[in-house]
Scaffold this motif. Structure first.
Motif, short mmCIF file in Angstrom:
data_model
loop_
_atom_site.label_atom_id
_atom_site.label_comp_id
_atom_site.label_asym_id
_atom_site.label_seq_id
_atom_site.Cartn_x
_atom_site.Cartn_y
_atom_site.Cartn_z
N SER A 306 -1.86 4.21 -5.58
CA SER A 306 -1.09 3.39 -4.60
C SER A 306 0.20 3.56 -4.87
O SER A 306 1.39 2.68 -4.46
N VAL A 309 3.14 3.29 -2.26
CA VAL A 309 3.68 1.74 -1.48
C VAL A 309 4.94 1.67 -2.04
O VAL A 309 5.80 1.18 -1.29
N ARG A 321 -1.37 -0.05 6.31
CA ARG A 321 -2.18 0.90 5.20
C ARG A 321 -3.56 0.45 5.54
O ARG A 321 -3.88 -0.68 5.46
N ALA B 110 -0.89 -7.48 -4.74
CA ALA B 110 0.25 -7.81 -3.94
C ALA B 110 1.45 -7.21 -4.05
O ALA B 110 2.20 -6.88 -3.27
N PHE B 112 1.36 -3.50 -5.78
CA PHE B 112 0.99 -2.38 -5.48
C PHE B 112 -0.13 -2.02 -4.12
O PHE B 112 -0.46 -0.94 -3.99
N ARG B 113 -0.38 -3.37 -3.79
CA ARG B 113 -1.20 -3.04 -2.65
C ARG B 113 -2.61 -2.30 -2.74
O ARG B 113 -3.12 -1.69 -1.88
N ILE B 114 -3.10 -2.55 -3.91
CA ILE B 114 -4.66 -1.82 -4.33
C ILE B 114 -5.42 -2.70 -3.59
O ILE B 114 -5.51 -3.99 -3.82
#
Lengths: 321, 312
Positions: A306, A309, A321, B110, B112-114
């Motif tokens: 990730s 991002v 995404r 929130a 790293f948007r994993i």
């Protein structure tokens, strides 16, 4: 020929890392790069590689499969009941294991496509069902697998581990041809732009189901291989495989949002993870610290996927995404 | 107040389970049995309350088992030292642990948007690893404090204390969801994160808040379970993960976020508890329980989708 296409730099990076780590491992191993050491290393890595391939097909079409671990456990348990007796019985048993696993994948696919369930929730629920069936079939670890058959699959042919030959066969004999078919192309089309694929006439429903069926099949192969290595059946092996398979494909350059990566990358990722574990075993790390370090490596591996991002030009891109 | 039909389904289900159960075992209708079930449902309900907040957001928290486990380990270890001050801060310390784990979950999701499904699973693995490191793989020493035991298994005014805890938490949560901007934004993000962000809401902050609330609820659940068992033990949280998600989903909360009623989650927790009790009285093993849970979750999701499909 097996080299990745230049389009995915992360896969190439993973390959370089793997070569370095493997060299380090065999260079520092007390008994050197003997066939015996290589075979053990290859067998462990191949189990994870097969699960990673299963996860790869699900992720490629934008679906995470949380039931791969349970399917591995179920096929392992079924194998422990069927893989003994005459040659005919064993052949029939092998087929039965793969059929069971493929049916599990088909159930996932049907629920997701026709039941319109979210892949992650659907597979979380089916993993409970598959795991429960495995537990019914074998409440405590046990059973047996034909030793000659297991040996044939887990030893070596002229010094080369059978497991590595299996990997080569899957890449050359299955993946590269598949990639050239319409089905192979559709997998990527659906993963990178589902609506565009549908509008240009791709049979989205069929291909997505196909991806989950393939996931089930490869999880079944992994279960078979677990049986060859351990020669027993154990219904409790599911959880570690699911998380490790996700970490492996991310390490191998497969994007969790779908449409990016290759089966070859999934294999590389799995081999990297297992080589790290093998290196850790000889590094003098206290045994009690190993579960934590393993968890940390998994989390880091997933986080690496990730990192882009942080390179987003605009905050809004993040939501797409 | 409009009542969701999806939210009533588990209540009807609970009634059916009790009535059918009472045909075979008459004491299913006794007050004693029902109060015991309410007490056990409270543990599940507290955990499900936290899980629901995250699911409303459109995410999921799979770190419930080891958040619960760590809260139990922290609280019982502090009590086990025998120091009066450490014993007094046992419960606050456990709740802090839960909040910190919530922050870690929030960072991954929130910032790293994993995908939350993956990140919280990894966090759970790390928590398991740290607990092995901390306890040496054995059951941690220590015990529950008198306060924890009273909360989990005592009675007040004729009702189990755990039920009171659940009730207070429920009131607080309903207030949070219905009367604060946090609750409104939570649902808005579940419906469309992009639109909510474009309307000027600091969406990452809301996500952090949701995961912290979930961590606090899991930790509170851990304190109750540890008080009930009078100890912490390895993988004590594992059997709770599936029932918690099942309770929320059966209660009609959309797994995609943005839609759901708390009443349904309460009903879901009751239904799951009663069903577990019936299955165990009828001597079904762990394997069948797993199959039934998985099957029920799939069935409820299919029914929800079908109903929505008919409406559309």
């Amino acid at each position: 020929m097996t080299l990745p296409k230049p389009g995915n730099p992360r896969e190439l990076l993973a390959l370089v890392c793997l070569v370095g780590m493997v060299a380090l491992y065999f260079g520092t191993h007390p008994s050197g790069p003997t066939t015996y050491v290589m075979t053990i290393w290859a067998n462990q890595a191949t189990i994870l590689a097969l699960v990673a391939i299963a996860q790869f097909f699900a992720v490629l079409v934008r679906g995470l499969d949380l039931s791969v671990g349970a399917i591995v456990a179920l096929s392992n348990v079924v194998a422990s009941h069927l893989l003994s007796g005459s040659a005919f019985e064993i052949a029939y048993g092998t087929l039965a294991v793969l059929v069971v696993a493929t049916i599990c994948g088909l159930v996932n696919g049907l629920l997701i496509v026709f039941g319109r369930l979210q892949p992650i929730v659907a597979t979380l629920a089916t993993s409970a069902v598959f795991g429960g069936i495995a537990l019914l079939l074998r409440p405590t670890p046990g059973g047996a697998v034909d030793y000659d058959y297991a040996d044939a699959m887990t030893l070596d042919v002229a010094g080369v581990p059978t497991a590595l030959i299996l990997m080569l066969v899957i890449v050359l004999g299955f993946w590269l041809p598949l990639r050239r078919t319409g089905f192979g192309l559709s997998l990527y089309a659906i993963g990178s732009a589902g609506q565009a694929a549908w509008q240009s006439g791709t049979p989205v429903a069929g291909v997505r189901i196909g991806a989950f069926v393939l996931a089930g099949f490869f999880a079944g192969l992994a279960g078979l291989f677990v049986s060859f290595v351990t020669t027993t059946g154990d219904a409790g092996i599911a959880p570690t495989y699911t998380l490790n398979s996700i970490a492996a494909i991310v390490l191998g350059g497969v994007a969790l949002r779908g449409g990016v990566g290759s089966l070859f990358g999934a294999i590389i990722g799995a081999f990297i993870l297992k080589t790290i574990a093998a290196l850790m075993f000889f590094s003098g790390l206290p045994p009690l610290a190993q579960p934590f370090v393993e968890g940390l490596i998994l989390a880091l591996a997933i986080a690496i996927g990730s990192v882009d991002v942080l390179r987003m030009r605009h905050r809004l891109e993040v939501f797409d995404r | 107040m409009r009542i969701d039909i999806d939210a009533l389904l588990p209540w009807v289900g609970s009634l059916v389970v009790v009535l059918l159960g009472s045909l075979v075992f008459p004491n299913f209708l006794s007050l004693d049995y029902l109060l015991t079930q309410a007490q056990i449902a409270s543990f599940l309900g507290v955990l499900a309350a936290g899980a629901m907040v995250v699911i409303l957001l459109g995410h999921i928290d799979l770190s419930v088992p080891w958040t619960l486990g760590w809260a139990a380990i922290v609280s019982t270890t502090l009590v086990g030292t025998g120091h009066p001050v450490l014993e007094a801060i046992a419960i606050p310390a456990a709740l802090c642990t839960g909040a910190i784990i919530g922050v870690v979950n929030g960072i991954g999701v929130a910032v790293f948007r994993i995908p939350s499904m993956v990140w919280t699973l990894a966090v759970n693995a790390m928590l398991l690893g740290t607990s092995v490191l901390f306890t040496g793989g054995f059951n941690p020493r220590g015990e529950a404090s008198p306060l924890m035991r009273t909360l989990a298994s005592g009675d007040s005014l004729g009702l189990p204390n755990a039920l009171w805890v659940w009730l207070v938490l429920s009131l607080a949560l309903v207030w949070l969801l219905r009367r604060t901007s946090f609750g409104r934004y939570l649902v808005a993000i579940g419906l469309s994160e992009k639109a909510t962000w474009l309307s000027g809401v600091a969406t990452p902050r809301i996500a952090f808040g949701a995961f912290i609330v979930a961590g606090l609820c899991s930790a509170l659940g851990g304190v109750l379970v540890a008080g009930y068992a009078n100890q912490a033990y390895q993988s004590m949280g594992d059997p709770y993960l599936m029932p918690v998600i099942a309770a929320v989903v059966i209660g009609g909360t959309s797994i995609l976020g943005g839609r759901g009623s708390y009443l349904g989650t309460v009903g879901g927790a009751l239904f799951i508890t009663l069903l577990t009790s019936v299955l165990s009285v009828m001597q079904f093993g762990e394997a069948w329980r797993q199959i039934v849970f998985g099957g029920i979750i799939i069935l409820m999701l299919l029914v929800q989708n079908f109903r929505r499909g008919v409406q559309a």
